[in-house]
Design an enzyme around this catalytic site. Structure first.
Site, short mmCIF file in Angstrom:
data_model
loop_
_atom_site.label_atom_id
_atom_site.label_comp_id
_atom_site.label_asym_id
_atom_site.label_seq_id
_atom_site.Cartn_x
_atom_site.Cartn_y
_atom_site.Cartn_z
N ASN A 81 4.32 -6.98 6.13
CA ASN A 81 5.33 -6.75 4.71
C ASN A 81 6.23 -7.47 3.66
OD1 ASN A 81 5.12 -4.30 6.67
ND2 ASN A 81 6.02 -3.29 4.31
N CYS A 122 7.76 0.47 -1.19
CA CYS A 122 7.58 1.89 -0.37
C CYS A 122 8.91 2.38 0.07
CB CYS A 122 6.36 2.55 0.15
SG CYS A 122 5.41 0.84 1.07
N SER A 181 -5.95 -2.71 1.28
CA SER A 181 -6.16 -2.73 -0.44
C SER A 181 -6.31 -3.54 -1.48
CB SER A 181 -4.17 -1.80 -0.12
OG SER A 181 -4.43 -1.49 -1.29
N ALA A 182 -6.85 -2.43 -1.94
CA ALA A 182 -7.18 -3.48 -3.44
C ALA A 182 -5.79 -4.27 -4.38
CB ALA A 182 -7.93 -3.41 -3.81
N HIS A 183 -4.73 -3.25 -4.63
CA HIS A 183 -4.07 -3.79 -5.87
C HIS A 183 -3.38 -4.87 -4.54
CE1 HIS A 183 0.02 -2.03 -3.26
NE2 HIS A 183 -1.07 -1.40 -2.94
N THR A 201 -15.58 13.08 -4.30
CA THR A 201 -16.52 11.93 -4.71
C THR A 201 -15.78 10.57 -5.07
OG1 THR A 201 -17.15 13.86 -6.31
CG2 THR A 201 -17.74 11.65 -7.06
N GLN A 205 -1.83 -6.11 3.92
CA GLN A 205 -0.54 -7.23 3.11
C GLN A 205 -1.75 -8.79 3.19
OE1 GLN A 205 2.37 -6.51 1.90
NE2 GLN A 205 1.70 -8.02 0.78
N GLY A 216 -4.12 1.60 1.07
CA GLY A 216 -3.48 1.50 2.02
C GLY A 216 -3.46 2.19 2.89
N THR A 217 -1.94 3.53 2.22
CA THR A 217 -2.06 4.60 3.28
C THR A 217 -2.86 5.24 3.51
OG1 THR A 217 0.33 4.16 2.13
CG2 THR A 217 -0.14 6.32 3.05
#
Length: 368
Positions: A143, A317, A191-193, A229, A171, A72-73
């Protein structure tokens, strides 16, 4: 200390076992560089295509409009790169990766503050528009508080003014429905996490027709906007996580809402002085922000950690900073109260028993 109770899923989530298996399988089977010309690279390219198809379906766009990033960042930084050196309008509650990216890109920034509930008034955004405004960025959901913003109204206003609209949906993605066309969003970060996927992978949606500026130069991957890559195993895991999230989004959200309602009720039975910072329906189902009078969030986090309960005082964060978060300051929460705020965010596998136990421990901690 008993079994650990994780009530900080808004910070990150443990990858689902199905996601882990997908990542491992891809690492074993897709060993070729997806940009290579030989046949073995086809499996890697196929994983990227399948992921883009799944992710684009979730937000209602074409798969060519999905640009993979490291998270996301990076997606937020790539979005703000589109307004480098120009005037932008941001909400004062944006994630630091938006606020700091605007400064890094030399943008001239106008901050719009929320009301006491944490919502941004679209009329205030409109009033801040100038003839040289290049971009508006207002997050989908905060968030720290889970408050949902009027994304569609802001997007429609931005479209009328022909101003790019970026929405940080890190979020929210995978937790509530998103349709970029209906919301008039031009750029959207995810974002995936945050949805039981791997860390280190995200995407930026870039609406077709935007002459976007790359964040990094190099080999021309991702339509020339994100050289390097591709992290194919993480991308494969992102796809699986997104598909799982899409499949149980509505029932999962309702279950989290019920868990938190019961948790709040039990907590207030211990002491009615405990209050929610924001209320109402305009928030994510899985986040609640509480004021615990008489105990600092730092002390509460430390003492609960010793008892095996994970919570946070806001954005993970921003945990290295001292004092109240910029989000609570923007909401004009008094400093002494803002220092006593915690965030509770259960997850997919959190049980009612765990929530009740956490409520009892928090109640005893604050009011022995």
């Amino acid at each position: 200390m008993g079994p650990e109770i994780n009530l900080d899923h808004a910070a990150t989530t443990r990858p689902d076992p199905t996601v882990i298996r997908a990542v491992c399988a891809c690492m074993e089977q897709c060993d070729a560089n997806p940009s290579a010309p030989y046949a073995a690279a086809g499996a890697a390219r196929r994983e990227i295509r399948l992921a883009k198809e799944a992710l684009s379906r979730m937000i209602g766009c074409d798969r060519t409009e999905i640009i993979f990033t490291s998270g996301g960042t990076e997606a937020n930084n790539l979005a703000l790169r589109q307004a480098a050196g120009r005037h932008v309008i941001l909400s004062a509650m944006e994630h630091k990766s938006v606020l700091e990216a605007a400064n890094l890109q030399g943008c001239r920034v106008t901050l719009v503050v929320p009301d006491s509930s944490g919502r941004i008034n679209p009329a205030q955004i409109a009033a801040a528009v100038r003839s040289d405004t290049a971009l508006i960025s207002v997050q989908f959901a905060n968030n720290e508080t889970g408050v949902l913003q009027p994304v569609g109204e802001i997007g429609a206003m931005a479209r009328r003014h022909r101003i790019l609209y970026h929405c940080d949906a890190v979020q929210a993605f995978g937790h509530v429905p998103i349709d970029v066309a209906a919301l008039h969003v031009d750029l959207l970060s995810a974002s995936a996490h945050k949805l039981y996927g791997p860390r280190g992978v995200g995407f930026l949606y870039v609406r077709q027709g935007i002459l976007a500026q790359p964040l990094m130069a190099g080999g021309g991957q991702e339509g020339g906007l994100r050289a390097g890559t591709e992290n194919v195993p993480a991308i494969a895991g992102f796809r699986v996580a997104a598909e799982l999230a899409e499949a149980d989004m509505i029932p999962r959200g309702e279950r989290l809402r019920q868990l938190l309602d019961g948790f709040i009720l039990r907590l207030k039975e211990k002491n009615p002085a405990i209050t929610e910072i924001v209320g109402g329906v305009h928030r994510l189902p899985g986040i609640r922000t509480l004021h615990l009078p008489g105990i600092s969030s730092e002390k509460a986090i430390a003492q609960l950690d010793q008892r095996g309960i994970r919570i946070s005082g806001g954005a993970a964060c921003g945990s290295v900073e001292s004092g109240p978060s910029h989000v609570l300051r923007a909401m004009r929460i008094p400093e002494e109260q803002a220092d006593e705020v915690i965030r509770i965010s259960p997850g997919r596998h959190t049980t009612e028993v765990e929530m009740q136990l956490a409520a009892d421990v928090i109640g005893a901690l604050c009011f022995p």
